[in-house]
Design a protein around this motif. Sequence first.
Motif, PDB file in Angstrom:
ATOM      1  N   ASN A 119       0.807  -1.082   0.042  1.00  0.00           N
ATOM      2  CA  ASN A 119       0.047   0.043  -0.218  1.00  0.00           C
ATOM      3  C   ASN A 119       0.891   1.284  -0.117  1.00  0.00           C
ATOM      4  N   VAL A 120       2.095   1.137   0.512  1.00  0.00           N
ATOM      5  CA  VAL A 120       3.020   2.235   0.196  1.00  0.00           C
ATOM      6  C   VAL A 120       3.161   2.505  -1.255  1.00  0.00           C
ATOM      7  N   LYS A 121       3.317   1.513  -1.862  1.00  0.00           N
ATOM      8  CA  LYS A 121       3.699   1.405  -3.413  1.00  0.00           C
ATOM      9  C   LYS A 121       2.414   2.282  -4.128  1.00  0.00           C
ATOM     10  N   LEU A 122       1.222   1.658  -3.626  1.00  0.00           N
ATOM     11  CA  LEU A 122      -0.146   2.132  -4.430  1.00  0.00           C
ATOM     12  C   LEU A 122      -0.298   3.671  -4.050  1.00  0.00           C
ATOM     13  N   ASP A 123       0.143   4.133  -2.676  1.00  0.00           N
ATOM     14  CA  ASP A 123       0.138   5.246  -2.467  1.00  0.00           C
ATOM     15  C   ASP A 123       0.930   6.386  -3.210  1.00  0.00           C
ATOM     16  N   THR A 124       2.182   5.892  -3.741  1.00  0.00           N
ATOM     17  CA  THR A 124       3.012   6.375  -4.594  1.00  0.00           C
ATOM     18  C   THR A 124       2.278   6.654  -5.808  1.00  0.00           C
ATOM     19  N   VAL A 125       1.677   5.554  -6.477  1.00  0.00           N
ATOM     20  CA  VAL A 125       0.759   5.500  -7.542  1.00  0.00           C
ATOM     21  C   VAL A 125      -0.156   6.625  -7.538  1.00  0.00           C
ATOM     22  N   ARG A 126      -0.732   6.874  -6.309  1.00  0.00           N
ATOM     23  CA  ARG A 126      -1.921   7.904  -5.946  1.00  0.00           C
ATOM     24  C   ARG A 126      -1.426   9.343  -6.277  1.00  0.00           C
ATOM     25  N   GLN A 127       0.031   9.263  -5.851  1.00  0.00           N
ATOM     26  CA  GLN A 127       0.915  10.566  -6.001  1.00  0.00           C
ATOM     27  C   GLN A 127       1.121  10.943  -7.422  1.00  0.00           C
ATOM     28  N   ILE A 128       1.627   9.908  -8.066  1.00  0.00           N
ATOM     29  CA  ILE A 128       1.857  10.021  -9.527  1.00  0.00           C
ATOM     30  C   ILE A 128       0.743  10.447 -10.345  1.00  0.00           C
ATOM     31  N   THR A 129      -0.532   9.939  -9.870  1.00  0.00           N
ATOM     32  CA  THR A 129      -1.974  10.241 -10.675  1.00  0.00           C
ATOM     33  C   THR A 129      -2.030  11.585 -10.569  1.00  0.00           C
ATOM     34  N   VAL A 130      -2.056  12.210  -9.048  1.00  0.00           N
ATOM     35  CA  VAL A 130      -2.387  13.445  -8.740  1.00  0.00           C
ATOM     36  C   VAL A 130      -1.391  14.207  -9.591  1.00  0.00           C
ATOM     37  N   ARG A 131      -0.211  14.224  -9.608  1.00  0.00           N
ATOM     38  CA  ARG A 131       0.626  14.760 -10.388  1.00  0.00           C
ATOM     39  C   ARG A 131       0.198  14.947 -11.855  1.00  0.00           C
ATOM     40  N   ILE A 132       0.118  13.669 -12.463  1.00  0.00           N
ATOM     41  CA  ILE A 132      -0.379  13.868 -13.904  1.00  0.00           C
ATOM     42  C   ILE A 132      -1.402  14.621 -14.131  1.00  0.00           C
ATOM     43  N   ALA A 133      -2.564  14.259 -13.110  1.00  0.00           N
ATOM     44  CA  ALA A 133      -3.883  15.062 -13.171  1.00  0.00           C
ATOM     45  C   ALA A 133      -3.709  16.711 -13.392  1.00  0.00           C
ATOM     46  N   LYS A 134      -2.839  17.206 -12.369  1.00  0.00           N
ATOM     47  CA  LYS A 134      -2.488  18.631 -12.210  1.00  0.00           C
ATOM     48  C   LYS A 134      -1.745  18.998 -13.660  1.00  0.00           C
ATOM     49  N   LYS A 135      -1.040  18.350 -13.968  1.00  0.00           N
ATOM     50  CA  LYS A 135      -0.178  18.662 -15.344  1.00  0.00           C
ATOM     51  C   LYS A 135      -0.878  18.921 -16.709  1.00  0.00           C
ATOM     52  N   HIS A 136      -1.797  17.653 -16.676  1.00  0.00           N
ATOM     53  CA  HIS A 136      -2.698  17.747 -17.989  1.00  0.00           C
ATOM     54  C   HIS A 136      -3.939  18.348 -17.713  1.00  0.00           C
ATOM     55  N   GLU A 137      -4.414  19.009 -16.416  1.00  0.00           N
ATOM     56  CA  GLU A 137      -5.684  19.759 -16.067  1.00  0.00           C
ATOM     57  C   GLU A 137      -6.963  18.748 -16.226  1.00  0.00           C
ATOM     58  N   LEU A 138      -6.714  17.614 -15.705  1.00  0.00           N
ATOM     59  CA  LEU A 138      -7.636  16.514 -15.692  1.00  0.00           C
ATOM     60  C   LEU A 138      -8.407  16.351 -14.485  1.00  0.00           C
ATOM     61  N   LYS A 139      -9.381  16.005 -14.341  1.00  0.00           N
ATOM     62  CA  LYS A 139     -10.277  15.701 -13.353  1.00  0.00           C
ATOM     63  C   LYS A 139      -9.642  14.266 -12.671  1.00  0.00           C
ATOM     64  N   HIS A 140      -9.639  14.226 -11.262  1.00  0.00           N
ATOM     65  CA  HIS A 140      -9.060  13.041 -10.532  1.00  0.00           C
ATOM     66  C   HIS A 140      -9.863  12.804  -9.661  1.00  0.00           C
ATOM     67  N   LEU A 141      -9.914  11.475  -9.461  1.00  0.00           N
ATOM     68  CA  LEU A 141     -10.776  10.487  -8.531  1.00  0.00           C
ATOM     69  C   LEU A 141     -10.020   9.906  -7.605  1.00  0.00           C
ATOM     70  N   ASP A 142      -9.568  10.149  -6.248  1.00  0.00           N
ATOM     71  CA  ASP A 142      -8.677   9.449  -5.601  1.00  0.00           C
ATOM     72  C   ASP A 142      -9.372   8.238  -4.622  1.00  0.00           C
TER      73      ASP A 142
END
Length: 242
Positions: A119-142
């Motif tokens: 779950n530490v790995k999946l939390d890092t995935v969460r951080q990556i998806t948040v970062r990509i969503a912000k970069k591309h101005e996408l909607k994100h569901l956590d």
Amino acid sequence: MKQKTCILLFFVGFLGISNIHAQVVNAGVGGNSTVNLLKRLDTDVLQQAPDLVILMVGTNDMLNSKKMIPYKTYEDNLQKIVQKISDKGAAILLISPPPVDSVYLFERHDRKMFTEVPNVKLDTVRQITVRIAKKHELKHLDLYKVFSEMNLPKHNKDLFFRNSMNSKVRDGVHPTVLGYHFIGELVFHCLKENKLLKAGKKIVCFGDSITNGAGTKNKGTSVGDNYPAVLSRLILEYFEDE
């Protein structure tokens, strides 16, 4: 997959679900990682000319002992997927995969291959998806955050992830019917709140076994108890009530 989608669309039409509401396509395949999604992106998503793509992937990239890749590779792959979809003019809802029950996970995958808690790995995935969503101005569901704040999954005590108590299956990764319905409702409300629900649009749900609906009947379709099917019904009700 193309033939399967055609059959699905015929079946949906046969049931009387009108395309004036919204068409939801389940393009989830069990065991898929970002590597697999890149390979089938053109045929299973882009060629269908979707208006919206709901993208959730990362569990296999991080936890499947046969498909593990470094964070950097995962992020690069996800960036490519997002960019290719965006280039075609489709909107994207990016979803962080939910946490897992590590006890059951280690019954199927070698613990020695993990240098970090799953779950530490999946939390890092969460951080990556948040970062990509912000970069591309996408909607994100956590989803990771939602389930973590509910303290789920809880080993053999919760009703949202398959376990020996609720389904007699030592799983801990895939949702139960209740879990899929919960995810479908979360996705629906996210789309509604972000004004992404529009009549006559095509929505493709793209991902792995959680999108596919592993453990449910009619998995890989948009009928039944998988989250795309739940989403499809909620959208239908939404437009009928307007």
